[in-house]
Design a protein around this motif. Structure first.
Motif, PDB file in Angstrom:
ATOM      1  N   MET A  42       1.056  -1.151  -0.149  1.00  0.00           N
ATOM      2  CA  MET A  42       0.034  -0.102  -0.028  1.00  0.00           C
ATOM      3  C   MET A  42       0.642   1.723   0.443  1.00  0.00           C
ATOM      4  SD  MET A  42      -2.813  -0.985  -0.086  1.00  0.00           S
ATOM      5  CE  MET A  42      -4.234   0.241   0.728  1.00  0.00           C
ATOM      6  N   GLY A  43       2.450   1.242   0.603  1.00  0.00           N
ATOM      7  CA  GLY A  43       2.826   1.995   0.499  1.00  0.00           C
ATOM      8  C   GLY A  43       4.079   2.399   0.898  1.00  0.00           C
ATOM      9  N   CYS A  44       4.493   3.437   0.911  1.00  0.00           N
ATOM     10  CA  CYS A  44       5.958   3.383   1.068  1.00  0.00           C
ATOM     11  C   CYS A  44       6.354   4.095   2.686  1.00  0.00           C
ATOM     12  CB  CYS A  44       7.180   4.348   0.599  1.00  0.00           C
ATOM     13  SG  CYS A  44       7.230   3.453  -1.369  1.00  0.00           S
ATOM     14  N   ILE A  45       7.237   3.285   3.789  1.00  0.00           N
ATOM     15  CA  ILE A  45       7.966   4.478   4.660  1.00  0.00           C
ATOM     16  C   ILE A  45       9.548   4.938   4.427  1.00  0.00           C
ATOM     17  CG2 ILE A  45       8.248   4.104   6.593  1.00  0.00           C
ATOM     18  CD1 ILE A  45       6.466   2.051   6.969  1.00  0.00           C
ATOM     19  N   TYR A  46       9.779   6.222   5.052  1.00  0.00           N
ATOM     20  CA  TYR A  46      11.319   6.810   5.056  1.00  0.00           C
ATOM     21  C   TYR A  46      11.468   7.359   5.691  1.00  0.00           C
ATOM     22  CZ  TYR A  46      10.086   7.163  -0.693  1.00  0.00           C
ATOM     23  OH  TYR A  46       9.073   6.647  -1.242  1.00  0.00           O
ATOM     24  N   ARG A  47      12.724   7.234   5.710  1.00  0.00           N
ATOM     25  CA  ARG A  47      13.545   8.052   7.453  1.00  0.00           C
ATOM     26  C   ARG A  47      14.090   8.843   6.684  1.00  0.00           C
ATOM     27  NH1 ARG A  47      18.765   8.245   8.983  1.00  0.00           N
ATOM     28  NH2 ARG A  47      19.134   6.449   7.972  1.00  0.00           N
ATOM     29  N   VAL A  48      12.673  10.493   7.523  1.00  0.00           N
ATOM     30  CA  VAL A  48      13.452  11.466   7.362  1.00  0.00           C
ATOM     31  C   VAL A  48      13.722  12.573   8.114  1.00  0.00           C
ATOM     32  CG1 VAL A  48      11.768  11.695   5.269  1.00  0.00           C
ATOM     33  CG2 VAL A  48      11.004  13.066   7.733  1.00  0.00           C
ATOM     34  N   HIS A  49      14.452  13.537   8.055  1.00  0.00           N
ATOM     35  CA  HIS A  49      14.524  14.856   8.816  1.00  0.00           C
ATOM     36  C   HIS A  49      13.279  15.572   8.536  1.00  0.00           C
ATOM     37  CE1 HIS A  49      17.083  17.072  11.857  1.00  0.00           C
ATOM     38  NE2 HIS A  49      16.790  18.201  11.144  1.00  0.00           N
ATOM     39  N   ASP A  50      12.588  16.208   9.968  1.00  0.00           N
ATOM     40  CA  ASP A  50      11.719  17.143  10.136  1.00  0.00           C
ATOM     41  C   ASP A  50      11.975  18.190  11.376  1.00  0.00           C
ATOM     42  OD1 ASP A  50       9.220  18.552  11.007  1.00  0.00           O
ATOM     43  OD2 ASP A  50       8.335  16.709  11.395  1.00  0.00           O
ATOM     44  N   ASN A  51      12.173  18.955   9.337  1.00  0.00           N
ATOM     45  CA  ASN A  51      12.828  20.689   9.551  1.00  0.00           C
ATOM     46  C   ASN A  51      12.059  21.312  10.505  1.00  0.00           C
ATOM     47  OD1 ASN A  51      15.101  19.806   8.260  1.00  0.00           O
ATOM     48  ND2 ASN A  51      13.697  20.447   6.553  1.00  0.00           N
ATOM     49  N   THR A  52      11.335  21.188  11.164  1.00  0.00           N
ATOM     50  CA  THR A  52       9.768  21.900  11.750  1.00  0.00           C
ATOM     51  C   THR A  52      10.544  20.924  13.237  1.00  0.00           C
ATOM     52  OG1 THR A  52       7.990  22.263  11.015  1.00  0.00           O
ATOM     53  CG2 THR A  52       7.994  22.076  12.790  1.00  0.00           C
ATOM     54  N   LEU A  53      10.196  19.668  13.903  1.00  0.00           N
ATOM     55  CA  LEU A  53      10.092  19.459  15.133  1.00  0.00           C
ATOM     56  C   LEU A  53      12.126  19.386  15.090  1.00  0.00           C
ATOM     57  CD1 LEU A  53       8.170  16.292  15.159  1.00  0.00           C
ATOM     58  CD2 LEU A  53       7.387  18.448  16.287  1.00  0.00           C
ATOM     59  N   ASN A  54      12.767  19.271  14.103  1.00  0.00           N
ATOM     60  CA  ASN A  54      14.193  19.350  14.298  1.00  0.00           C
ATOM     61  C   ASN A  54      14.657  18.174  14.615  1.00  0.00           C
ATOM     62  OD1 ASN A  54      16.851  19.914  13.773  1.00  0.00           O
ATOM     63  ND2 ASN A  54      16.898  21.006  16.115  1.00  0.00           N
ATOM     64  N   GLU A  55      14.213  16.832  14.263  1.00  0.00           N
ATOM     65  CA  GLU A  55      14.554  15.743  14.293  1.00  0.00           C
ATOM     66  C   GLU A  55      14.317  14.242  13.318  1.00  0.00           C
ATOM     67  OE1 GLU A  55      10.792  13.616  17.090  1.00  0.00           O
ATOM     68  OE2 GLU A  55      11.781  15.312  17.505  1.00  0.00           O
ATOM     69  N   GLN A  56      15.066  13.128  13.536  1.00  0.00           N
ATOM     70  CA  GLN A  56      14.265  12.386  12.599  1.00  0.00           C
ATOM     71  C   GLN A  56      13.255  11.686  12.744  1.00  0.00           C
ATOM     72  OE1 GLN A  56      17.353   9.398  11.504  1.00  0.00           O
ATOM     73  NE2 GLN A  56      18.743  10.852  10.634  1.00  0.00           N
ATOM     74  N   VAL A  57      11.952  11.609  12.088  1.00  0.00           N
ATOM     75  CA  VAL A  57      11.310  11.290  12.284  1.00  0.00           C
ATOM     76  C   VAL A  57      10.832   9.945  10.820  1.00  0.00           C
ATOM     77  CG1 VAL A  57       9.507  12.982  13.299  1.00  0.00           C
ATOM     78  CG2 VAL A  57       9.612  12.712  10.770  1.00  0.00           C
ATOM     79  N   ALA A  58       9.693   9.219  11.107  1.00  0.00           N
ATOM     80  CA  ALA A  58      10.106   7.866  10.111  1.00  0.00           C
ATOM     81  C   ALA A  58       8.107   8.610   8.909  1.00  0.00           C
ATOM     82  CB  ALA A  58       9.078   6.866  10.103  1.00  0.00           C
ATOM     83  N   LEU A  59       8.539   8.721   7.747  1.00  0.00           N
ATOM     84  CA  LEU A  59       7.198   9.309   6.928  1.00  0.00           C
ATOM     85  C   LEU A  59       6.651   8.469   6.481  1.00  0.00           C
ATOM     86  CD1 LEU A  59       5.517  12.882   6.509  1.00  0.00           C
ATOM     87  CD2 LEU A  59       7.597  12.073   4.512  1.00  0.00           C
ATOM     88  N   LYS A  60       5.185   7.976   6.650  1.00  0.00           N
ATOM     89  CA  LYS A  60       4.038   6.653   6.025  1.00  0.00           C
ATOM     90  C   LYS A  60       3.898   7.309   4.631  1.00  0.00           C
ATOM     91  CE  LYS A  60       1.214   2.693   7.166  1.00  0.00           C
ATOM     92  NZ  LYS A  60       0.519   1.847   8.200  1.00  0.00           N
ATOM     93  N   THR A  61       4.018   6.805   3.924  1.00  0.00           N
ATOM     94  CA  THR A  61       2.894   7.578   2.765  1.00  0.00           C
ATOM     95  C   THR A  61       2.550   6.650   1.714  1.00  0.00           C
ATOM     96  OG1 THR A  61       5.097   7.243   0.872  1.00  0.00           O
ATOM     97  CG2 THR A  61       5.047   8.782   2.027  1.00  0.00           C
ATOM     98  N   LEU A  62       0.874   6.918   1.368  1.00  0.00           N
ATOM     99  CA  LEU A  62       0.307   6.096   0.150  1.00  0.00           C
ATOM    100  C   LEU A  62       0.567   6.019  -1.082  1.00  0.00           C
ATOM    101  CD1 LEU A  62      -2.187   4.258   0.771  1.00  0.00           C
ATOM    102  CD2 LEU A  62      -3.513   6.328   0.164  1.00  0.00           C
ATOM    103  N   LEU A  63       1.264   5.419  -1.386  1.00  0.00           N
ATOM    104  CA  LEU A  63       1.346   4.802  -2.452  1.00  0.00           C
ATOM    105  C   LEU A  63      -0.055   5.483  -3.817  1.00  0.00           C
ATOM    106  CD1 LEU A  63       2.143   0.841  -4.454  1.00  0.00           C
ATOM    107  CD2 LEU A  63       3.432   3.037  -3.315  1.00  0.00           C
ATOM    108  N   PRO A  64       1.163   6.491  -5.170  1.00  0.00           N
ATOM    109  CA  PRO A  64      -0.413   7.444  -5.690  1.00  0.00           C
ATOM    110  C   PRO A  64      -1.573   6.606  -6.445  1.00  0.00           C
ATOM    111  CG  PRO A  64       2.266   7.151  -7.072  1.00  0.00           C
ATOM    112  CD  PRO A  64       2.420   5.975  -5.691  1.00  0.00           C
ATOM    113  N   GLN A  65      -1.010   5.367  -6.785  1.00  0.00           N
ATOM    114  CA  GLN A  65      -2.447   4.262  -7.098  1.00  0.00           C
ATOM    115  C   GLN A  65      -3.483   4.568  -6.545  1.00  0.00           C
ATOM    116  OE1 GLN A  65       0.403   3.296  -7.628  1.00  0.00           O
ATOM    117  NE2 GLN A  65       0.073   0.959  -6.894  1.00  0.00           N
TER     118      GLN A  65
END
Length: 593
Positions: A42-65
């Motif tokens: 159903m989707g992808c999970i990325y490790r990202v840097h949240d520039n608002t919280l200034n910490e690394q978080v997981a970003l769960k995204t839904l696939l385009p289809q």
């Protein structure tokens, strides 16, 4: 979450329908992509840097289809909505939801660990998790659900949704199905949602109309799988007969979890957790528990195997076990085909149940009264004892007059008055007596301090959100600058809750000086509650904050009520906790010495 394969995700070949985010790309003007954590159907999970919280978080995204599928998107966002309301150390923290550049996403805490499924799959053939580890994980899972069940039923408990952290603690994830089931516009096929092998018979019929016992069923299936390496299909043997390390005492516990009728299971995960703790204690002490003998209506894996001569008789017994075993696939299919069950008489409608309940409550209240009489008394305790005695007398007269509801209420309140005089009362609290039909409760005499909040933060795997640059001072000053979410997490970790606005005002009337700390305090009361029903606060909501202060003449007065959003921080706002006084006879009896 497992670490991704080496290499630059931006240079890896993408499968059709996958996102093509590059390392360093910024999404929604906030999230800088670091790498890919995982991919699913159903989707992808990325490790990202949240520039608002200034910490690394997981970003769960839904696939385009799937972005154009309203039901899928609704379930995806509902995972965030319900999880955002649940603030507990063993439940994954959700920070934000949104959409940008044709991408819908959920940002949540980045978990350094792996799923229970991955842990089980990586075990060598024939090897299982140590019994102590298994019990510790299940007890933590019960603790997370014990809290979550105050708000929702998960409906999709399985190893994939339990993350094991590096220190052995767990995080429960994916509440997407739980809240989606409350939607009234789902199709008939949509309401059967979950993972079939772990679903209870009643959930297979209708996922919407289930209660906490559906999650208990799933725990039983999962526990059997962890202990044996197999799902309980066919005619399975008790786990202790398949694995010699499994204590026989676990067999009836699993059996009770997976009873086909919900009324035959544990009524709450609290009961299940208590039994698992008993087994863990004996295992750690090197002892053993005898096999519990279930009643005649409990066939299946809880029935001891006996030596019976005659092949035909043995086959007949196995057939009965096959019909009764709760995880049997044939039974599941039969439930789906018939979609019917015999009506049962609930305790609430059983003959004389109200009279029996009153008698039991009255006995416990009288027991508390006798215990209270032995307490060294002062004027304040004497007043509580006298008020409790008055209510007991009133309750007995009301019961004789047939006013059972009023009698139950007054007996319950009398019990609370007596319990408030006993040494078992929590330390550092103020007793707020019953009023206008509402139960009494305890409220902290002082707001939570910076030192207490930092101690809580240190106890959470990976730490909780920092208070700020001066937090290292760990002072005894009231903690401030915390969100409602932070306050809720602290309270739940300490078996407490946040007060409603009306409870805070009742506490002020009971002991104004205890609340005159000069800061505002969070309540769990919405500024604009829904016109009908009620719901737990969630991010974006405005909540009422209240406070009081003492003037130079020592007179205490309430400050003007204010409002703060769920996720807002204010340097003048802290909180204190409320502790419920048990009125359940069994729980109250434990406090009476």
């Amino acid at each position: 979450m497992q670490s991704p394969a080496p290499g630059n995700p931006g240079q890896q070949q993408q499968r059709p329908g996958m996102h093509t985010f590059r390392r360093g790309q910024v999404l929604a003007g906030r999230y800088a992509i670091v790498d890919v954590v995982g991919r699913g159907g159903m989707g992808c999970i990325y490790r990202v840097h949240d520039n608002t919280l200034n910490e690394q978080v997981a970003l769960k995204t839904l696939l385009p289809q799937f972005v154009s599928d309203k039901l899928v998107v609704e379930r995806f966002f509902n995972e965030a909505r319900i999880a955002r309301q649940l603030s507990h150390p063993n439940i994954v923290r959700v920070h934000d939801i949104g959409s940008a550049e044709n991408v819908v996403y959920i940002s949540m805490e980045y978990l350094k660990g792996r799923s229970l499924r991955a842990m089980l799959d990586q075990l060598p053939a024939g090897q299982r998790l140590p019994i102590t580890t298994t019990l510790q994980l299940m007890i933590q899972l019960c603790g997370a659900l014990e809290y979550a069940h105050q708000f929702t039923v998960h409906r999709d408990i399985k190893p994939e949704n339990v993350m094991i952290m590096e220190d052995g603690s767990i995080k429960l994830m994916d509440f997407g199905i739980s809240k989606l089931m409350t939607s009234g516009n789902l199709t008939a096929t949509a309401v059967i949602m979950g993972t079939p092998h772990y679903m209870s018979p009643e959930q297979l019929k209708d996922s919407r109309n289930v209660d906490v016992r559906a999650d208990i069923y799933s725990i039983g299936v999962m526990l059997y799988e962890i202990l044996t390496g197999n799902l309980p299909t066919g005619v399975p043997k008790p786990a202790s007969q398949l694995m010699m390390e499994v204590p026989p005492a676990l067999d009836p516990i699993v059996a009770k979890c997976v009873e086909p009728k919900p009324d035959d299971r544990y009524l709450s995960v609290s009961e299940l957790k208590a039994e698992l703790r008993s087994v863990l204690t004996l295992v750690e002490e090197g002892g053993s528990l005898p096999m519990k003998k279930p009643g005649p209506s409990r066939p299946g894996i809880s029935v001891p195997w006996v030596r019976i001569g005659g092949i035909a008789l043995i086959v007949g017994i196995l057939a009965l076990v096959a019909v009764g075993f709760k995880g049997l696939e044939g039974y599941r299919k039969e439930v789906l085909e018939k979609a019917a069950s015999a009506p049962t008489l609930s305790p609430a409608t059983a003959p004389n149940s109200s009279a029996n309940a009153f008698e039991r409550l009255l006995q416990v209240a009288q027991s508390a009264q006798r215990a209270s009489a032995g307490v060294e008394s002062d004027e304040s305790i004497a007043r509580l004892q006298e008020r409790g005695k008055q209510l007991l007398d009133v309750a007995e007269r009301e019961q004789e007059a047939g006013e059972t509801d009023k009698a139950m209420q007054d007996a319950r309140h009398a019990l609370q008055y007596f319990l408030a005089t006993l040494p078992t009362k929590p330390e550092g609290v103020v007793f707020v007596p019953p009023a206008d039909g509402a139960d009494g409760f305890y409220i902290d005499s002082q707001p939570v301090t910076e030192a207490q909040f930092l101690q809580f933060s240190a106890s959470v795997p990976g730490g909780w959100r920092a208070l700020g640059p001066d937090a290292a001072l760990a002072s005894d000053l009231p903690v401030a600058g915390v969100t409602y979410y932070d306050a809720l997490a602290y309270a739940s970790a300490n078996d407490a809750r946040l007060p409603t606005a009306s409870e805070w005002k009742r506490a002020f009337e009971a002991d104004a000086h205890s609340l005159a700390d000069g800061v505002y305090e969070w309540t769990c009361t919405l500024l604009d509650p829904p016109p009908t029903g009620s719901r737990a606060p969630t991010f974006g909501d405005a909540l009422i904050v209240l406070g009081a202060s003492a003037g130079e003449d020592g007179e205490v007065s309430e400050t003007q009520p204010a409002q703060l959003r769920y996720e807002q921080r204010d340097p003048n706002t802290g909180f204190r906790c409320v502790h419920d006084i048990p009125t359940d006879p069994e729980q109250a009896q434990r406090l009476i010495r």
